[in-house]
Design a protein around this motif. Sequence first.
Motif, short mmCIF file in Angstrom:
data_model
loop_
_atom_site.label_atom_id
_atom_site.label_comp_id
_atom_site.label_asym_id
_atom_site.label_seq_id
_atom_site.Cartn_x
_atom_site.Cartn_y
_atom_site.Cartn_z
N GLY A 43 71.86 23.56 35.03
CA GLY A 43 71.17 24.34 36.21
C GLY A 43 69.55 24.15 35.81
N GLY A 44 68.92 24.78 36.78
CA GLY A 44 67.70 24.52 36.61
C GLY A 44 66.81 23.40 36.48
N ALA A 45 67.64 22.41 36.86
CA ALA A 45 67.01 20.94 36.84
C ALA A 45 67.19 20.25 35.58
N GLN A 46 68.24 20.88 34.55
CA GLN A 46 68.08 20.42 33.39
C GLN A 46 69.21 19.18 33.57
N PRO A 71 67.34 21.13 43.23
CA PRO A 71 66.53 20.58 41.81
C PRO A 71 65.18 20.70 41.96
#
Lengths: 265, 433
Positions: free
Chosen positions: A195-198, A68
């Motif tokens: 994803g993508g630290a969301q 993350p």
Amino acid sequence: MNNEPLAIPTMAEMAAQGKEPEILFWVGCAGSFDERARKITRDICKILHHVGISYAVLGTEENCTGDPAKRAGNEFLFQMQAMMNIQVLDGYNIKKIVTGCPHCFNTIKNEYPGVGGNYEVIHHTQLIQQLINDGKLKAEGGESFKGKRITYHDPCYLGRGNDVYEAPRAALEILDTELVEMKRCKSNGLCCGAGGAQMFKEPEPGKKDINMERIADVIEAKAQVVAAACPFCMTMLTDGVKNQDKEQEIKVLDIAEITARANGL
Amino acid sequence: MIAQIIFIIILGAAIYQFSKNVAKIRRNILLGKDTNRKDQPGLRWTVMAKIALGQTKMVKRPVAAVMHFFIYVGFIIINLEVLEIMIDGVFGSHRIFANPLGGLYGFLIGAFEVLAVLVLTACIVFLCRRNVIHLKRFTGTEMTQWPKSDANYILITEILLMTAFLTMNAADYKLQLLHFGHYVSAGSFPVSSLLAPLLPDGASALVITERVCWWFHIVGILCFLNYLPYSKHFHILLAFPNTYYSNLNAKGKFTNMASVTNEVKAMLDPSYIPENTGEPGRFGAKDVTDLTWKNLMEAYTCTECGRCTYVCPANITGKLLSPRKIMMDTRDRITEIGNNIDKHGKDHQDGKSLLDNYISREELWACTSCNACVEACPVNINPLEIITEMRRYIVMEESQAPASLNNMFSNVENNGAPWKYSQADRFNWAEEQ
Ligand code: SF4
Ligand code: SF4
């Protein structure tokens, strides 16, 4: 169902006995702390026990892979995590890793080599596929999924990220179910939104949340079970189903859970 | 003789102007940082052959694929015909290939005519999709005045060029039937012969028609050539190198920043002597010159088709992010920097940057890094890499990540997990049923 407590071997114990397991099970943060994902973690262990693979986990010695942090742009933190983890892994002379999280899978497999960590990494769905191919796992003696409409949600970091599309489907194909594809699937699959630290922030303003858009696909496919292969997808899909008041009609289950149930583990 | 001189002057000027503009774009691209995309040449040629030459990623949208294929094949093949026009123009000959090629010539001209009709059809379909049906992919905030008219100009020009080509052939065909002057029977004219009845019967009127169309056709092509560097249509050239230099790694694999590796190694082991990785530079990208030349080449290759935006989960759910806009902004910004260099010299600073002046933070933080845009792009463009580089700048240079992400960072740092749980509880799951 077998309700005896599972004895989970750790690398530290193994090392103390002078043993080296065949494979390390990398549990991941979600698999360690998230209540729902912990059940999946245990199911993966049950599968490993069932087929008699010698494995171990790191337990409290495991740390976040740094995924993350990396996706959010914090390369420092990522590399710190990576190098610390690599020290531990190499300290135990680990060669082969299986993990239940596509994010851990992607990071250790693709990004750790660049900072000195070289391992053979597989995702649990790939292990299950192998075990099925070797005739070690059958889908017998447990819950029958016969005639159920099942669909599979491709996690971005397993599918598009690493081209693993077939293994999870192979695990469903032996169930004798009706496997239906959503209109957006495989390389066209839609992200769950985590994803993508969301996962760790509020979504940016928009018309709706991404998991709602995804649940609409599940509903459209008229699936009774949506199979996941990622703890983050699991959270997003489960929330989506709840939000639509469809908990009675649609179950979200991980491929490992389905496999464990089908084999009566 | 005068016609030949005029032709040579126009041709020379067009080629000169075009090379000048291409050199400028090349210079702009090379303002980016270095990245190695030269390994595995065999695989690279294969990727290029498949994606650019073979158009394999286009087929996902069949209507567009077929129409695009007509235009694409038309473009490649009609270049043969342009070659003849050039030779005729320079030497004052007429259909110089007719005699040496004989029957083959007839076949070729016939094929060009059929292709011209297909190109015409495709252009009309494309115009309708953009202006009548208003396909969703061709709208969006970044599709402002210029990108919209750019697409229409391209299509209209191609229609005009093809019409001129067919009219020219029709006049030629009629003159051949009259056995007029040097218009000796050459080729077969399956399409333009149908147009012949629409043209006047007098030989001199026909010669004028033929000549006017000939000049219009070739001067039009040369103008079009010079329009390319200003247009998304430049993809017809850049698609080839751009796919050759594709990322060959798994899409999930992000770059590991070597400069960071050095610092982290030094932090973990004080006795470590850092390798020399050249000038320190900045972490991540604030402006386009912090990106790699490949990112910039992609910006010039983008055809603004919007396939990336169409599949972007953030965009689908109404968030500000559009990967197509990321690419268009990158191109606009590098072009701006290039123009500044031309006007004010190499070191001119205009006080602007890609971040904030072009791309907002809200766009960047909406990305889920799902790679859908990368998968969808028919010419292997990677908008995600630019997004990640810009996030790196915001986080590592500015420490301006959203507060919730900063919490996550400190959790990872202190507890070894993105949530606030104690490391000691990490193995508790083993105790459960
Ligand atoms: S990677 Fe980011 S920009 Fe690309 S489609 Fe996914 S969310 Fe959109
Ligand atoms: S990045 Fe690719 S998919 Fe997106 S608009 Fe440009 S050419 Fe199309």
